[in-house]
Write a protein that holds these residues in place. Structure first.
Motif, PDB file in Angstrom:
ATOM      1  N   ILE A 101       0.865  -1.178   0.000  1.00 54.79           N
ATOM      2  CA  ILE A 101       0.000   0.000   0.000  1.00 54.79           C
ATOM      3  C   ILE A 101       0.901   1.227   0.000  1.00 54.79           C
ATOM      4  N   ASP A 102       0.959   1.935  -1.128  1.00 54.22           N
ATOM      5  CA  ASP A 102       1.983   2.969  -1.289  1.00 54.22           C
ATOM      6  C   ASP A 102       1.536   4.128  -2.174  1.00 54.22           C
ATOM      7  N   SER A 103       0.257   4.351  -2.300  1.00 54.16           N
ATOM      8  CA  SER A 103      -0.239   5.311  -3.288  1.00 54.16           C
ATOM      9  C   SER A 103       0.279   6.724  -3.059  1.00 54.16           C
ATOM     10  N   SER A 104       0.615   7.072  -1.806  1.00 53.47           N
ATOM     11  CA  SER A 104       1.084   8.432  -1.507  1.00 53.47           C
ATOM     12  C   SER A 104       2.551   8.473  -1.118  1.00 53.47           C
ATOM     13  N   ALA A 105       3.265   7.389  -1.326  1.00 53.43           N
ATOM     14  CA  ALA A 105       4.657   7.326  -0.884  1.00 53.43           C
ATOM     15  C   ALA A 105       5.550   8.233  -1.726  1.00 53.43           C
ATOM     16  N   CYS A 106       6.571   8.807  -1.085  1.00 55.57           N
ATOM     17  CA  CYS A 106       7.542   9.630  -1.799  1.00 55.57           C
ATOM     18  C   CYS A 106       8.569   8.740  -2.496  1.00 55.57           C
ATOM     19  N   ASN A 107       9.305   9.329  -3.403  1.00 56.85           N
ATOM     20  CA  ASN A 107      10.319   8.567  -4.139  1.00 56.85           C
ATOM     21  C   ASN A 107      11.423   8.041  -3.229  1.00 56.85           C
ATOM     22  N   SER A 108      11.740   8.792  -2.178  1.00 54.46           N
ATOM     23  CA  SER A 108      12.819   8.359  -1.285  1.00 54.46           C
ATOM     24  C   SER A 108      12.465   7.056  -0.570  1.00 54.46           C
ATOM     25  N   CYS A 109      11.239   6.969  -0.056  1.00 56.81           N
ATOM     26  CA  CYS A 109      10.834   5.730   0.611  1.00 56.81           C
ATOM     27  C   CYS A 109      10.680   4.587  -0.394  1.00 56.81           C
ATOM     28  N   ARG A 110      10.184   4.890  -1.578  1.00 57.04           N
ATOM     29  CA  ARG A 110      10.082   3.852  -2.614  1.00 57.04           C
ATOM     30  C   ARG A 110      11.458   3.306  -2.967  1.00 57.04           C
ATOM     31  N   GLN A 111      12.426   4.202  -3.127  1.00 56.47           N
ATOM     32  CA  GLN A 111      13.781   3.791  -3.478  1.00 56.47           C
ATOM     33  C   GLN A 111      14.385   2.916  -2.381  1.00 56.47           C
ATOM     34  N   ALA A 112      14.272   3.363  -1.141  1.00 55.50           N
ATOM     35  CA  ALA A 112      14.851   2.618  -0.025  1.00 55.50           C
ATOM     36  C   ALA A 112      14.156   1.275   0.166  1.00 55.50           C
ATOM     37  N   LEU A 113      12.831   1.260   0.027  1.00 56.52           N
ATOM     38  CA  LEU A 113      12.081   0.011   0.184  1.00 56.52           C
ATOM     39  C   LEU A 113      12.446  -0.986  -0.907  1.00 56.52           C
ATOM     40  N   ALA A 114      12.681  -0.493  -2.111  1.00 59.74           N
ATOM     41  CA  ALA A 114      13.112  -1.383  -3.201  1.00 59.74           C
ATOM     42  C   ALA A 114      14.417  -2.072  -2.833  1.00 59.74           C
ATOM     43  N   GLY A 115      15.358  -1.299  -2.294  1.00 61.73           N
ATOM     44  CA  GLY A 115      16.632  -1.890  -1.883  1.00 61.73           C
ATOM     45  C   GLY A 115      16.445  -2.941  -0.804  1.00 61.73           C
ATOM     46  N   GLY A 116      15.546  -2.674   0.151  1.00 61.99           N
ATOM     47  CA  GLY A 116      15.294  -3.635   1.222  1.00 61.99           C
ATOM     48  C   GLY A 116      14.634  -4.904   0.734  1.00 61.99           C
ATOM     49  N   LEU A 117      13.659  -4.778  -0.156  1.00 65.05           N
ATOM     50  CA  LEU A 117      12.985  -5.958  -0.681  1.00 65.05           C
ATOM     51  C   LEU A 117      13.918  -6.833  -1.510  1.00 65.05           C
ATOM     52  N   VAL A 118      14.718  -6.191  -2.351  1.00 65.41           N
ATOM     53  CA  VAL A 118      15.658  -6.958  -3.170  1.00 65.41           C
ATOM     54  C   VAL A 118      16.686  -7.659  -2.282  1.00 65.41           C
ATOM     55  N   ALA A 119      17.210  -6.952  -1.283  1.00 63.99           N
ATOM     56  CA  ALA A 119      18.181  -7.564  -0.373  1.00 63.99           C
ATOM     57  C   ALA A 119      17.558  -8.748   0.367  1.00 63.99           C
ATOM     58  N   ALA A 120      16.327  -8.576   0.852  1.00 64.51           N
ATOM     59  CA  ALA A 120      15.649  -9.676   1.554  1.00 64.51           C
ATOM     60  C   ALA A 120      15.452 -10.881   0.649  1.00 64.51           C
ATOM     61  N   SER A 121      15.162 -10.623  -0.623  1.00 64.03           N
ATOM     62  CA  SER A 121      14.907 -11.724  -1.557  1.00 64.03           C
ATOM     63  C   SER A 121      16.145 -12.574  -1.815  1.00 64.03           C
ATOM     64  N   HIS A 122      17.318 -12.053  -1.493  1.00 62.65           N
ATOM     65  CA  HIS A 122      18.559 -12.792  -1.698  1.00 62.65           C
ATOM     66  C   HIS A 122      19.003 -13.549  -0.448  1.00 62.65           C
ATOM     67  N   ARG A 123      18.217 -13.479   0.618  1.00 66.17           N
ATOM     68  CA  ARG A 123      18.621 -14.095   1.882  1.00 66.17           C
ATOM     69  C   ARG A 123      17.803 -15.340   2.184  1.00 66.17           C
ATOM     70  N   GLU A 124      18.414 -16.178   2.982  1.00 66.25           N
ATOM     71  CA  GLU A 124      17.754 -17.421   3.367  1.00 66.25           C
ATOM     72  C   GLU A 124      16.469 -17.120   4.135  1.00 66.25           C
ATOM     73  N   GLY A 125      15.419 -17.840   3.824  1.00 68.48           N
ATOM     74  CA  GLY A 125      14.148 -17.697   4.511  1.00 68.48           C
ATOM     75  C   GLY A 125      13.135 -16.833   3.791  1.00 68.48           C
ATOM     76  N   PHE A 126      13.578 -16.069   2.768  1.00 69.14           N
ATOM     77  CA  PHE A 126      12.648 -15.174   2.088  1.00 69.14           C
ATOM     78  C   PHE A 126      11.484 -15.934   1.457  1.00 69.14           C
ATOM     79  N   GLU A 127      11.776 -17.127   0.958  1.00 68.01           N
ATOM     80  CA  GLU A 127      10.725 -17.900   0.288  1.00 68.01           C
ATOM     81  C   GLU A 127       9.618 -18.313   1.247  1.00 68.01           C
ATOM     82  N   LYS A 128       9.903 -18.228   2.566  1.00 66.64           N
ATOM     83  CA  LYS A 128       8.900 -18.604   3.571  1.00 66.64           C
ATOM     84  C   LYS A 128       8.054 -17.423   4.039  1.00 66.64           C
ATOM     85  N   VAL A 129       8.368 -16.224   3.574  1.00 65.62           N
ATOM     86  CA  VAL A 129       7.616 -15.038   3.994  1.00 65.62           C
ATOM     87  C   VAL A 129       6.256 -15.040   3.301  1.00 65.62           C
TER      88      VAL A 129
END
Length: 377
Positions: free
Chosen positions: A289-317
């Protein structure tokens, strides 16, 4: 007109390359005089070896310290955290030209930054930062998950001892970076791009040997040229636009005198992996849910999601809702697990795992996402 030089490092001749980069913009004597207390602010808060690209190359720091010491200056090399001592452990030559100090161990005063637009909190500022005659800024060049690129301007976060750089994230990252640079302008910037850190730093990232040294008399101008080298348009980088608005320096290439190597030639030879800027690939898997999010939070969240996807356990989320950006009313529908990302979601922190920051660190997003697995155990 601001001056920036680009010099290639050939055959590991680092001292010669650093000296030439500074000579092209007027020579070390333009900046450092005999008797000057000269501070060299490096980027060495991480314990790492220089080929990782995660720290300013100690060999380049030694070169700058030598130039300043040969002018008759008293030279101090500073950084927050004690990791600076470990990073120089294999380079005792630095002791011939400078004293290495963690700002965590230095006398300081409590003050608020005059004219700050975002960083309006009381800070502990080491006395040496305000009392030195010359402030030399020595960042390393890197892409970044939050700010697209990191260079001279962002390096000023390291003048704050202890955990205080966290205030920069809490108060508004891009604007607070500019607040710090207006408070303590850099007299000289020498940027280490011998190894450039590429990718999703600080969560991830890998080095690319680019063998370059940049020098300049304006931090904004150096970061502008650095952004172009990395393939970014300066007008797309929020803290550069903020710096321009507040008259800290130019971001227009035609207002910067470029010396040494051709920008086009050097940039054409560099192919860097940038930090991720989109998380759309995850939208089908999680409720975002991000309809009003700023670009800074979108950018940072993208980095966090991609990093999480490369770590063990992500497939269980599973059953995860991520909320970012301001909301007029409590968002819904939601899944079993909720992560609220950024200061704008504070009013709804009772419904899930609230992560404070403007924006928060990408790594905090990764940790919050993976904590869902621990919760389910």
């Amino acid at each position: 007109m601001a001056k920036v030089s680009i010099v290639r490092v050939e055959d590991e001749a680092i001292f010669d390359s650093v000296r030439r980069s500074v000579d092209l913009i007027g020579g070390i004597g333009r900046f450092v005089k005999s008797g000057d207390l000269t501070v060299i602010k490096v980027n060495m808060f991480i314990k790492a070896d220089y080929p990782t690209g995660k720290i300013t190359d100690p060999r380049a720091v030694i070169a700058v310290a030598r130039l300043a010491a040969e002018q008759g200056a008293t030279v101090k090399v500073v950084e927050r955290t004690a990791n600076i001592y470990a990073d120089f452990a294999q380079f005792p030559e630095i002791g011939n030209y400078a004293e290495v100090i963690s700002v965590d161990n230095l006398p300081h005063r409590h003050l608020t930054v005059p004219g700050a637009e975002s960083l309006r909190v009381e800070l502990s500022i080491p006395d040496i930062v305000t009392q030195c005659d010359v402030f030399i800024n020595m960042p390393s060049l890197r892409t970044h998950a939050l700010t697209l690129m990191s260079g001279a301007l962002k390096n000023l976060m390291g003048i704050l001892p202890g955990a205080q750089p966290g205030y920069v994230h809490l108060c508004g990252l891009e604007q607070s970076i500019v607040d710090l640079n207006l408070f303590r302008p850099s007299n000289l910037v020498v940027m280490d791009a011998i190894y450039t850190l590429q990718g999703n730093f600080p969560c991830e990232g890998s080095p690319l040997k680019t063998d370059l040294i940049l020098a300049g008399d304006n931090a904004v101008a150096v970061d502008t040229i650095s952004a172009l080298l990395l393939g970014f348009q300066p007008a797309k980088i929020v803290h550069l636009m903020e710096a321009k608005r507040r008259k800290l320096g130019p971001i227009e290439p035609d207002r910067i005198e470029l010396l040494g190597e051709s920008l086009e030639d050097v940039a054409g030879q560099i192919r860097l992996e940038k930090a991720p800027s989109s998380y759309e690939v995850f939208r089908g898997r999680f409720t975002i849910i991000d309809s009003s999010a700023c670009n800074s939070c979108r950018q940072a969240l993208a980095g966090g999601l991609v990093a999480a996807s490369h770590r063990e356990g992500f497939e269980k989320v599973k059953d995860l809702t991520i909320i970012t950006g301001p909301m007029e009313k409590e968002p819904g529908p939601k899944t079993e697990n909720v992560v609220l990302y950024g200061n704008c979601t504070c009013r709804y922190r009772h419904i899930g795992n609230y992560i404070q920051g403007c924006p928060p660190l990408a790594g905090q997003a990764a940790e919050a996402i993976l904590s869902v697995v621990e919760k389910r155990r």
